[in-house]
Design an enzyme around this catalytic site. Structure first.
Site, short mmCIF file in Angstrom:
data_model
loop_
_atom_site.label_atom_id
_atom_site.label_comp_id
_atom_site.label_asym_id
_atom_site.label_seq_id
_atom_site.Cartn_x
_atom_site.Cartn_y
_atom_site.Cartn_z
CG ASP A 10 -0.83 2.17 5.62
OD1 ASP A 10 -1.36 3.12 5.04
OD2 ASP A 10 0.40 1.98 5.57
CG LEU A 11 -3.09 1.21 -0.46
CD1 LEU A 11 -3.94 -0.03 -0.72
CD2 LEU A 11 -3.59 2.38 -1.31
CG ASP A 12 1.05 3.37 -0.15
OD1 ASP A 12 0.26 2.78 -0.89
OD2 ASP A 12 1.26 4.59 -0.21
CB THR A 18 2.40 1.95 -3.77
OG1 THR A 18 2.26 2.28 -2.40
CG2 THR A 18 1.14 1.31 -4.28
CE LYS A 46 9.37 1.71 3.46
NZ LYS A 46 9.85 0.45 3.96
CB SER A 115 -4.40 4.71 2.84
OG SER A 115 -3.41 5.20 1.98
CB ALA A 116 -1.61 9.39 4.00
CE LYS A 146 -2.07 6.33 8.17
NZ LYS A 146 -1.74 5.14 7.40
CD GLU A 170 0.11 2.48 9.41
OE1 GLU A 170 1.26 2.30 8.92
OE2 GLU A 170 -0.65 3.35 8.98
CG ASP A 171 4.19 -0.05 5.91
OD1 ASP A 171 5.03 0.04 5.01
OD2 ASP A 171 3.31 0.83 6.10
#
Length: 215
Positions: A10-12, A18, A46, A115-116, A146, A170-171
């Site tokens: 995942d990115l964020d 971000t 989130k 990532s979304a 997700k 994932e966070d």
């Protein structure tokens, strides 16, 4: 023992934080609409899509708008967010991430983004990490948010791997659920009380070795 051949990030909140920029943009929108939006309230956004985030924000402010106005508000928030992230640089990569990506590359483990975010290319370019990824799946390629597993299944497909050969980082709880629904191993980044459905939970990537992706 599962032999992991691919890692999907995942990115964020995993590669870069971000969230603060999302928060600044949502807070700015709330102020413009005449109410305050706190960091605590922002927690509810989130891992949630942009339009759903807007609905939550408007519930907080007790505001109602038609769909056209809502689209304009979401666009405005995104324009501000893009302004903020356009100024990002490599100093914002979370600790240990780059070393871990390099370790995976050296070990011939494939790497995908899952990532979304529709702005992931801009972020990865600013962080100078784009070349680390064999595949980039973001909000421009998927339609389902997700906890739907679409983003991760597509990642595995682009890496030419089966879901069982992949592990997701994932966070967010919705992301952990999406990885599970995709039949993948998942490593949570953050708090084990929130990410208790993950196979493993770590605080971050500093000093991590390949042992992390052995199951």
């Amino acid at each position: 023992m599962t032999h992991i051949k691919g890692c999907i990030f995942d990115l964020d909140g995993v590669i870069v934080d971000t969230a603060k920029y999302h928060y600044l943009a949502w807070k700015r929108l709330a102020s413009e609409l005449g109410f305050n939006f706190t960091e605590k309230q922002n927690e509810k956004l989130k891992g949630v899509s942009r339009m759903r985030s807007l609905d939550i924000l408007l519930e907080v402010g007790n505001k109602n708008f038609d769909d056209d106005t809502k689209l304009k508000l979401a666009d405005k928030k995104n324009k501000w967010y893009v302004e903020y992230i356009s100024k990002m640089d490599t100093s914002e990569i979370l600790p240990g991430v780059k070393d871990f990506l390099m370790l995976l590359k050296k070990s011939n483990i494939k790497i995908s983004l899952g990532s979304a975010s529709k702005n992931s290319m801009l972020i990865l370019e600013n962080l100078k990490l784009k070349d680390c990824f064999d595949s980039i799946i973001d909000g421009n390629k998927v339609s389902k948010a997700k906890p739907d597993p679409e983003v991760f299944l597509l990642g595995a497909k682009e890496l030419n791997l089966s879901p069982e050969e992949c592990v997701v980082f994932e966070d967010a709880e919705a992301g952990v659920q999406a990885a599970k629904a995709a039949n993948m191993k998942v490593i949570g980044i953050g708090s084990s009380s929130i990410l208790h459905e993950a196979d493993k939970v770590i605080k971050g990537f500093e000093n991590q070795t390949l042992e992390l992706i052995q199951f």
